[in-house]
Design an enzyme around this catalytic site. Sequence first.
Site, PDB file in Angstrom:
ATOM      1  N   ASN A   8       0.874  -1.173   0.000  1.00 30.66           N
ATOM      2  CA  ASN A   8       0.000   0.000   0.000  1.00 30.66           C
ATOM      3  C   ASN A   8       0.909   1.220   0.000  1.00 30.66           C
ATOM      4  O   ASN A   8       1.479   1.572   1.026  1.00 30.66           O
ATOM      5  CB  ASN A   8      -0.898  -0.025   1.248  1.00 30.66           C
ATOM      6  CG  ASN A   8      -1.731   1.237   1.367  1.00 30.66           C
ATOM      7  OD1 ASN A   8      -1.800   2.042   0.438  1.00 30.66           O
ATOM      8  ND2 ASN A   8      -2.369   1.411   2.514  1.00 30.66           N
ATOM      9  N   TRP A   9       1.034   1.824  -1.164  1.00 30.23           N
ATOM     10  CA  TRP A   9       1.958   2.960  -1.274  1.00 30.23           C
ATOM     11  C   TRP A   9       1.392   4.244  -0.677  1.00 30.23           C
ATOM     12  O   TRP A   9       2.095   5.249  -0.583  1.00 30.23           O
ATOM     13  CB  TRP A   9       2.315   3.203  -2.750  1.00 30.23           C
ATOM     14  CG  TRP A   9       3.232   2.181  -3.337  1.00 30.23           C
ATOM     15  CD1 TRP A   9       3.863   1.150  -2.675  1.00 30.23           C
ATOM     16  CD2 TRP A   9       3.642   2.078  -4.702  1.00 30.23           C
ATOM     17  NE1 TRP A   9       4.634   0.431  -3.552  1.00 30.23           N
ATOM     18  CE2 TRP A   9       4.519   0.970  -4.799  1.00 30.23           C
ATOM     19  CE3 TRP A   9       3.356   2.817  -5.855  1.00 30.23           C
ATOM     20  CZ2 TRP A   9       5.110   0.599  -6.007  1.00 30.23           C
ATOM     21  CZ3 TRP A   9       3.934   2.440  -7.056  1.00 30.23           C
ATOM     22  CH2 TRP A   9       4.802   1.348  -7.126  1.00 30.23           C
ATOM     23  N   LYS A  10       0.110   4.232  -0.356  1.00 30.52           N
ATOM     24  CA  LYS A  10      -0.551   5.436   0.177  1.00 30.52           C
ATOM     25  C   LYS A  10      -0.307   6.614  -0.784  1.00 30.52           C
ATOM     26  O   LYS A  10      -0.175   6.383  -1.983  1.00 30.52           O
ATOM     27  CB  LYS A  10      -0.081   5.716   1.610  1.00 30.52           C
ATOM     28  CG  LYS A  10      -0.196   4.462   2.487  1.00 30.52           C
ATOM     29  CD  LYS A  10       0.010   4.723   3.944  1.00 30.52           C
ATOM     30  CE  LYS A  10      -0.135   3.418   4.712  1.00 30.52           C
ATOM     31  NZ  LYS A  10       0.019   3.599   6.153  1.00 30.52           N
ATOM     32  N   HIS A  95      -9.420   1.474   5.264  1.00 34.52           N
ATOM     33  CA  HIS A  95      -8.107   1.670   5.879  1.00 34.52           C
ATOM     34  C   HIS A  95      -8.234   2.663   7.034  1.00 34.52           C
ATOM     35  O   HIS A  95      -9.050   3.575   6.981  1.00 34.52           O
ATOM     36  CB  HIS A  95      -7.109   2.180   4.831  1.00 34.52           C
ATOM     37  CG  HIS A  95      -5.701   2.171   5.335  1.00 34.52           C
ATOM     38  ND1 HIS A  95      -5.201   3.170   6.135  1.00 34.52           N
ATOM     39  CD2 HIS A  95      -4.710   1.260   5.192  1.00 34.52           C
ATOM     40  CE1 HIS A  95      -3.948   2.866   6.443  1.00 34.52           C
ATOM     41  NE2 HIS A  95      -3.627   1.719   5.892  1.00 34.52           N
ATOM     42  N   GLU A  97      -6.552   5.102   7.843  1.00 31.23           N
ATOM     43  CA  GLU A  97      -6.407   6.510   7.449  1.00 31.23           C
ATOM     44  C   GLU A  97      -7.697   7.029   6.830  1.00 31.23           C
ATOM     45  O   GLU A  97      -8.053   8.200   6.989  1.00 31.23           O
ATOM     46  CB  GLU A  97      -5.198   6.663   6.515  1.00 31.23           C
ATOM     47  CG  GLU A  97      -3.894   6.571   7.309  1.00 31.23           C
ATOM     48  CD  GLU A  97      -2.766   5.854   6.593  1.00 31.23           C
ATOM     49  OE1 GLU A  97      -2.772   5.779   5.352  1.00 31.23           O
ATOM     50  OE2 GLU A  97      -1.859   5.353   7.290  1.00 31.23           O
ATOM     51  N   GLU A 166      -4.980  -4.285  11.050  1.00 25.00           N
ATOM     52  CA  GLU A 166      -3.967  -3.232  11.146  1.00 25.00           C
ATOM     53  C   GLU A 166      -4.236  -2.404  12.402  1.00 25.00           C
ATOM     54  O   GLU A 166      -5.041  -1.454  12.353  1.00 25.00           O
ATOM     55  CB  GLU A 166      -4.027  -2.315   9.920  1.00 25.00           C
ATOM     56  CG  GLU A 166      -3.780  -3.010   8.608  1.00 25.00           C
ATOM     57  CD  GLU A 166      -3.242  -2.051   7.554  1.00 25.00           C
ATOM     58  OE1 GLU A 166      -2.182  -2.340   7.001  1.00 25.00           O
ATOM     59  OE2 GLU A 166      -3.871  -1.005   7.308  1.00 25.00           O
ATOM     60  N   GLY A 172       2.706   3.007  10.651  1.00 21.74           N
ATOM     61  CA  GLY A 172       3.627   4.118  10.405  1.00 21.74           C
ATOM     62  C   GLY A 172       4.396   4.561  11.632  1.00 21.74           C
ATOM     63  O   GLY A 172       5.026   5.618  11.646  1.00 21.74           O
ATOM     64  N   SER A 211       3.725  -1.454  10.463  1.00 21.49           N
ATOM     65  CA  SER A 211       5.188  -1.480  10.651  1.00 21.49           C
ATOM     66  C   SER A 211       5.820  -2.825  10.311  1.00 21.49           C
ATOM     67  O   SER A 211       6.787  -3.254  10.952  1.00 21.49           O
ATOM     68  CB  SER A 211       5.560  -1.044  12.076  1.00 21.49           C
ATOM     69  OG  SER A 211       5.157   0.297  12.289  1.00 21.49           O
TER      70      SER A 211
HETATM   71  P1  13P Z   1       3.196   0.957   7.687  1.00 19.79           P
HETATM   72  O1  13P Z   1       3.755  -0.303   7.104  1.00 19.79           O
HETATM   73  O2  13P Z   1       3.881   2.190   7.210  1.00 19.79           O
HETATM   74  O3  13P Z   1       3.105   0.878   9.196  1.00 19.79           O
HETATM   75  O4  13P Z   1       1.693   1.086   7.147  1.00 19.79           O
HETATM   76  C1  13P Z   1       0.851   0.008   7.294  1.00 19.79           C
HETATM   77  C2  13P Z   1      -0.392   0.256   6.535  1.00 19.79           C
HETATM   78  O5  13P Z   1      -1.165   1.118   6.865  1.00 19.79           O
HETATM   79  C3  13P Z   1      -0.642  -0.567   5.332  1.00 19.79           C
HETATM   80  O6  13P Z   1      -1.927  -0.374   4.859  1.00 19.79           O
END
Ligand code: 13P
Length: 251
Positions: A8-10, A95, A97, A166, A172, A211
């Site tokens: 997931n590159w966001k 997600h 976010e 998650e 993050g 993470s």
């Molecule tokens: P990180 O790997 O940066 O913690 O993010 C996880 C995430 O939200 C994947 O969707």
Amino acid sequence: MAYLVAANWKMNKTNAESLEYVNIFKELYKEYLPNIEVMIAPSFTALEAVGLALNNTTIKLGAQNMYFEEKGAFTGEVSPVMLKELNVEYVILGHSERRHIFGEKDEIVNKKVLSTIKHGLRPIICVGETLEERELGKTLSVVERQIRAAISGIEREVYLVDIAYEPVWAIGTGVNATPEQAQEVHKFIRELLNSVSRGNDKNTRIIYGGSVNEKNARELIKEKDIEGFLVGTASLYPEKFYKIITECLEV
Ligand code: 13P
């Protein structure tokens, strides 16, 4: 069911940067690895180019979000029909976010889930508790509420979806859930899915996100109910993402 390891590159990487990554990644991931399905979810603006670059590979294309309507006056949104045309197969939904920054509620996540299925897309439904909820002992009840809401109406067809656990506090932050913490929740989710679907959950993967990196992936994947990863930060680097994938081999 093969493990699912997804990037997931966001909101990272321009179109050009995305293509640069895919070219490097394809060099690394030359050989198909048995029992592991790999997916990359770039930003919407890079979907078409990345999709074309992934043609003739086994790497799947994913979107990071979607609106549930097919078309119409929904400024700024992207529809399932548009994604299908670009050969998208997976859609990350709910997600943390989306939930916490953009206020997406369980009911909306459910509408999106139903819409992906109607259009032959496979949702990866994200669930997870905040630190406060964990400290109050509410982890399992929060996850149960999110899952029941998200799959409402398709309980018996739960094999059409994957779930990503998650924990919000692990996203993050560099602080991953320990294998034991993750396994406890994954086991709970497996039992819940098995019960609500009356045994139709065999093709539903429960993957972990938060993470994940090339150093902790192996310990996590050893857990019985962890069936892949949804990777954010580490997935932005082709070598790290590839290493995470190979850490899932033969466990
Ligand atoms: P990180 O790997 O940066 O913690 O993010 C996880 C995430 O939200 C994947 O969707």
